[in-house]
Write a protein that holds these residues in place. Structure first.
Motif, short mmCIF file in Angstrom:
data_model
loop_
_atom_site.label_atom_id
_atom_site.label_comp_id
_atom_site.label_asym_id
_atom_site.label_seq_id
_atom_site.Cartn_x
_atom_site.Cartn_y
_atom_site.Cartn_z
N PHE A 34 39.54 27.34 50.10
CA PHE A 34 39.05 26.76 48.91
C PHE A 34 38.26 27.67 48.09
O PHE A 34 37.44 28.50 48.88
CB PHE A 34 38.22 25.37 49.19
CG PHE A 34 39.16 24.55 50.36
CD1 PHE A 34 38.72 24.86 51.57
CD2 PHE A 34 39.83 23.64 49.79
CE1 PHE A 34 39.44 23.98 52.72
CE2 PHE A 34 40.58 22.79 50.90
CZ PHE A 34 40.37 22.84 52.11
N TYR A 36 35.11 26.61 45.19
CA TYR A 36 34.26 25.67 44.53
C TYR A 36 33.33 26.18 43.28
O TYR A 36 32.76 27.15 43.85
CB TYR A 36 33.56 24.63 45.50
CG TYR A 36 34.30 23.79 46.47
CD1 TYR A 36 35.02 24.11 47.40
CD2 TYR A 36 34.33 22.59 46.00
CE1 TYR A 36 35.54 23.53 48.46
CE2 TYR A 36 35.03 21.42 46.81
CZ TYR A 36 35.68 21.91 48.09
OH TYR A 36 36.43 21.12 48.71
N LEU A 44 29.06 20.30 44.23
CA LEU A 44 30.35 21.28 44.03
C LEU A 44 31.64 20.79 43.61
O LEU A 44 31.86 19.67 44.10
CB LEU A 44 30.29 22.17 45.19
CG LEU A 44 29.52 23.08 45.87
CD1 LEU A 44 28.12 22.41 46.04
CD2 LEU A 44 29.86 23.87 47.04
N TYR A 51 46.69 25.86 51.00
CA TYR A 51 47.09 25.23 52.52
C TYR A 51 48.42 25.96 52.87
O TYR A 51 48.30 26.42 54.26
CB TYR A 51 47.62 23.89 52.13
CG TYR A 51 46.40 22.81 51.93
CD1 TYR A 51 46.81 21.54 51.27
CD2 TYR A 51 44.98 23.27 52.30
CE1 TYR A 51 45.51 20.81 51.20
CE2 TYR A 51 44.00 22.23 51.79
CZ TYR A 51 44.23 20.77 51.42
OH TYR A 51 43.34 20.11 50.90
N THR B 100 40.26 19.21 55.09
CA THR B 100 41.15 19.24 53.68
C THR B 100 40.05 18.98 52.44
O THR B 100 38.80 19.18 52.96
CB THR B 100 41.82 18.19 53.18
OG1 THR B 100 41.43 16.88 53.65
CG2 THR B 100 43.09 18.25 54.46
N GLU B 101 40.31 19.36 51.39
CA GLU B 101 39.24 19.37 50.24
C GLU B 101 38.08 18.31 50.44
O GLU B 101 38.69 17.16 50.57
CB GLU B 101 39.96 19.59 48.79
CG GLU B 101 40.85 18.20 48.63
CD GLU B 101 41.32 18.22 47.17
OE1 GLU B 101 42.57 18.37 47.15
OE2 GLU B 101 40.59 18.11 46.25
N VAL B 102 36.87 18.72 50.07
CA VAL B 102 36.03 17.65 50.26
C VAL B 102 35.32 17.53 48.70
O VAL B 102 35.40 18.34 48.04
CB VAL B 102 34.86 17.90 51.19
CG1 VAL B 102 35.26 18.07 52.54
CG2 VAL B 102 34.29 19.50 50.71
N PHE B 103 35.40 16.19 48.38
CA PHE B 103 34.52 15.93 47.17
C PHE B 103 32.88 15.63 47.42
O PHE B 103 32.79 14.83 48.31
CB PHE B 103 35.11 14.74 46.49
CG PHE B 103 36.77 14.91 46.40
CD1 PHE B 103 37.62 14.69 47.47
CD2 PHE B 103 37.22 15.27 45.07
CE1 PHE B 103 38.82 14.79 47.48
CE2 PHE B 103 38.42 15.24 45.01
CZ PHE B 103 39.49 15.20 45.92
N PHE B 104 32.20 16.46 46.61
CA PHE B 104 30.81 16.36 46.75
C PHE B 104 29.95 15.44 45.69
O PHE B 104 30.38 15.16 44.57
CB PHE B 104 30.01 17.63 46.40
CG PHE B 104 30.50 18.61 47.59
CD1 PHE B 104 31.43 19.42 47.82
CD2 PHE B 104 29.48 18.85 48.52
CE1 PHE B 104 31.64 20.24 48.87
CE2 PHE B 104 29.51 19.76 49.68
CZ PHE B 104 30.79 20.38 49.63
#
Lengths: 113, 113
Positions: A34, A36, A44, A51, B100-104
């Protein structure tokens, strides 16, 4: 355990110039990767993710990144930067089936007029 | 979708006082993370919940820090007897599945005076 290295703490480029921010990862398996971005006083935000499949992934605002298994890298690129791209950029890695997302130390990008 | 919501955005506490930080993850996300961000240490993982259960608190300072997730709509990070070195931005993040993608969220800036 997986890890991420961002070798450049600060990068300065002129507006309109091309950009590459470097990211090297360490992982025992092919990871998820990823990028960010963090603007001042914000959390972020995801720019792009890898993937599997095509090693070149496109993200928001004209950013792209290329996964290289042979070089253990996931460098971020942009053809022409804008002053609004000034921010801190984080590369991150996780393991498929795992849960922890590990972040690099970040690269502060300054776009000069 | 309002994203991950963190309150308060800023908190100032006196040395020795208690601080409680709140996080509302994105609805439907089963994974919730807490990170701490400082200039010196960068982005540090603190703790991880999956389906409200604590899974990994390996990054939490043992003596004064605790985190809970009493229901799927919020998590709290509590710091007892705050010290100046606890001053940092505390970020909460959620993802649909771990890894997987994290949202902050936008973070809570804690200042201990």
């Amino acid at each position: 355990a997986q890890s991420v290295t961002q070798p450049d703490a600060r990068v300065t480029v002129s507006e309109g110039a091309s950009l590459q921010l470097r990211c090297k990862y360490s992982s025992s398996v092919t990871p998820y990767l990823f990028w960010y971005v963090q603007y001042p006083r914000q959390g972020l935000q995801l720019l792009l993710k890898y993937y599997s499949g095509d090693p070149v992934v496109q993200g928001v605002n004209g950013f792209e990144a290329e996964f290289s298994k042979s070089n253990s890298s996931f460098h971020l690129r942009k053809a022409s930067v804008h002053w609004s791209d000034s921010a801190v950029y984080f590369c991150a890695v996780s393991i498929p089936g795992g849960y922890k997302v590990v972040f690099g130390s970040g690269t502060r990008l300054l776009v000069s007029p | 979708n309002a994203g991950v919501i963190q309150t308060p955005r800023h908190k100032v506490t006196g040395k020795g006082q208690e601080a409680t930080l709140w996080c509302e993850p994105i609805s439907g996300h089963s994974a919730v993370f807490w990170y701490r961000q400082t200039i010196v240490q960068g982005l540090e993982f603190l703790t991880y919940f999956r389906n409200q259960a604590p899974i990994d608190d390996s990054g939490m300072p043992k003596e004064r820090f605790s985190a809970q997730m009493p229901n799927q709509s919020h998590s709290t990070l509590k710091i007892q007897s705050t010290q100046p070195q606890d001053s940092a931005v505390y970020l909460c993040a959620s993802s649909s599945t771990g890894g997987t993608e994290v949202f902050f969220g936008k973070g809570t800036r804690l200042t201990v005076v």
